[in-house]
Design a protein around this motif. Structure first.
Motif, PDB file in Angstrom:
ATOM      1  N   UNK A   1       6.682  12.220  11.001  1.00  0.00           N
ATOM      2  CA  UNK A   1       6.821  11.994   9.552  1.00  0.00           C
ATOM      3  C   UNK A   1       8.261  11.866   9.054  1.00  0.00           C
ATOM      4  N   UNK A   2       9.226  12.317   9.842  1.00  0.00           N
ATOM      5  CA  UNK A   2      10.634  12.132   9.434  1.00  0.00           C
ATOM      6  C   UNK A   2      11.083  10.669   9.532  1.00  0.00           C
ATOM      7  N   UNK A   3      10.473   9.926  10.425  1.00  0.00           N
ATOM      8  CA  UNK A   3      10.924   8.544  10.689  1.00  0.00           C
ATOM      9  C   UNK A   3      10.596   7.654   9.507  1.00  0.00           C
ATOM     10  N   UNK A   4      11.620   7.044   8.966  1.00  0.00           N
ATOM     11  CA  UNK A   4      11.513   6.373   7.668  1.00  0.00           C
ATOM     12  C   UNK A   4      11.721   4.871   7.793  1.00  0.00           C
TER      13      UNK A   4
ATOM     14  N   UNK B   1       0.798  -1.245   0.000  1.00  0.00           N
ATOM     15  CA  UNK B   1       0.000   0.000   0.000  1.00  0.00           C
ATOM     16  C   UNK B   1       0.824   1.285   0.000  1.00  0.00           C
ATOM     17  N   UNK B   2       2.126   1.198   0.113  1.00  0.00           N
ATOM     18  CA  UNK B   2       2.912   2.413   0.332  1.00  0.00           C
ATOM     19  C   UNK B   2       3.566   2.928  -0.940  1.00  0.00           C
ATOM     20  N   UNK B   3       3.580   4.251  -1.083  1.00  0.00           N
ATOM     21  CA  UNK B   3       4.270   4.887  -2.195  1.00  0.00           C
ATOM     22  C   UNK B   3       5.683   5.222  -1.741  1.00  0.00           C
TER      23      UNK B   3
ATOM     24  N   UNK C   1       7.168   6.798   5.232  1.00  0.00           N
ATOM     25  CA  UNK C   1       7.083   7.109   6.658  1.00  0.00           C
ATOM     26  C   UNK C   1       6.567   5.905   7.443  1.00  0.00           C
ATOM     27  N   UNK C   2       7.284   5.586   8.511  1.00  0.00           N
ATOM     28  CA  UNK C   2       6.851   4.506   9.406  1.00  0.00           C
ATOM     29  C   UNK C   2       5.426   4.753   9.899  1.00  0.00           C
TER      30      UNK C   2
END
Ligand SMILES: Nc1nc2c(c(=O)[nH]1)N[C@H]1C(S)=C(S)[C@@H](COP(=O)(O)O)O[C@H]1N2
Ligand SMILES: [Mo]
Length: 320
Positions: free
Chosen positions: A207-210, A129-131, A155-156
């Motif tokens: 949102x920074x956490x990747x 589901x993630x872009x 983003x995690x």
């Protein structure tokens, strides 16, 4: 990372001989799978003969994500040959030599703990589901070196929302694969295995956490934590756990590998902070890999505008 226990490895303090012996021991372990027994004894294959070049899938049409830096990128060569990944040895060039031993397909991730949806999922289903986007982040290692890396990931927070953590979920714990046959460093007692890391829920949701699956537009090289790793750019590099197989939502603060190993040196928070020195060296300056001169380290690794509010009112000298 540097370890204090005198019966363990202490790169800054031990003799060359001890380093040499421990490296020999590790090479022996790593080579066991492919070593041949001859009349003369055990023959170790040439180091570079172990590493086969691997085809890495490209991720087409990556959009640039937020929080970019316009600083010069480190080269692919630098990013993939100067690594910390103790599962493959504790020399900076060991992961590039040995990480190809790790099988990364198929891969599954188990989601556990305080969440409505839990279970074990194929990596493909985790990612579907993630872009994916490109995120250029600074990575600052606790050993006072840094790099600028163009990650590929998402983003995690977007993953966490899918599994619906309950109100009891206050922390997220991450665990690396445990497989000493493919990760020969796990046969050494230098750390407790598997490697475990953790974040407070608000840090994990930032949102920074990747969650990263690649770099320089292609699938993640094994030495950088294939097939799935965490990247938390405002914290020291050891928080950015590699080759993740488990994500667990917990009510209490997870026990983390480096904190267990040397609690006086490596805290749970591990926020990059030039004003809080490591007990054995300054954190005020850092060497960008490839540079000759050192540069000043920035609070929260330069991401203070984004993350300082997470720690308002906290004594960062105490919660280092
Ligand atoms: N499983 C695992 N993850 C790990 C480590 C490790 O030894 N094992 N080392 C950490 C440290 S100390 C750093 S600085 C970064 C380095 O990431 P890089 O090699 O991609 O630059 O990975 C972190 N993640
Ligand atoms: Mo590190």
């Amino acid at each position: 990372m540097l370890i204090k226990k005198p019966n363990r490895i202490l790169p800054s303090e031990i003799t060359d001989e001890a380093v040499y012996k421990e490296r020999r021991r590790f090479l022996g372990m790593a080579a066991l799978g492919t070593a041949t027994l001859t009349a003369g004894g055990l023959m170790l294959p040439a180091l570079n003969a172990l590493a086969k070049p691997v085809e890495r899938k490209s991720f087409p049409d990556l959009k640039k994500g937020p929080f970019g830096t316009d600083e010069e990128l480190n080269s692919f060569e630098e990013i993939t040959t100067y690594n910390n990944f103790y599962e493959f040895g504790f020399g900076k060039s060991d992961p590039a030599r040995y990480a190809h031993m790790l099988t990364t397909h198929p891969w599954s991730v188990s989601i556990e703990g305080e969440a409505e949806i839990t279970g074990r999922f194929n990596l493909e289903d985790i990612l579907k589901p993630h872009t994916l986007e490109e995120r250029i982040y600074r990575l600052r290692c606790v050993e006072a070196w840094s790099m600028v890396i163009p990650w590929v990931g998402f983003s995690l927070a977007d993953l966490i929302k899918r599994f619906k953590p309950t109100s009891k979920a206050k922390f997220v714990e991450f665990t690396t694969l445990y497989n000493p046959e493919e990760m020969p460093g796990q046969k050494s007692g230098i750390l407790e295995w598997p490697y475990v890391e953790g974040l407070r829920m608000d840090e994990a949701m930032h949102p920074l956490t990747l969650l990263a699956v690649g770099l320089y537009g292609k699938e993640m090289p094994n030495q950088n934590g294939a097939p799935l790793r965490l990247v938390v750019p405002w914290k020291y590099g050891f928080k950015s756990i590699k080759s993740v197989v488990k994500i667990r939502f917990t009510e209490t603060q997870p026990q983390t590998t480096w904190n267990l190993s040397a609690p006086g040196e490596y805290g749970f928070y591990a926020n990059v902070n030039p004003n809080v020195d490591h007990p054995r060296w300054s954190q005020g300056r850092e060497r960008r890999i490839g540079d000759f001169l050192k540069r000043n380290t920035e609070t929260f690794n330069g991401y203070a505008d984004e993350v300082a509010h997470l720690y308002s009112g906290m004594d960062l000298k105490k919660h280092f």
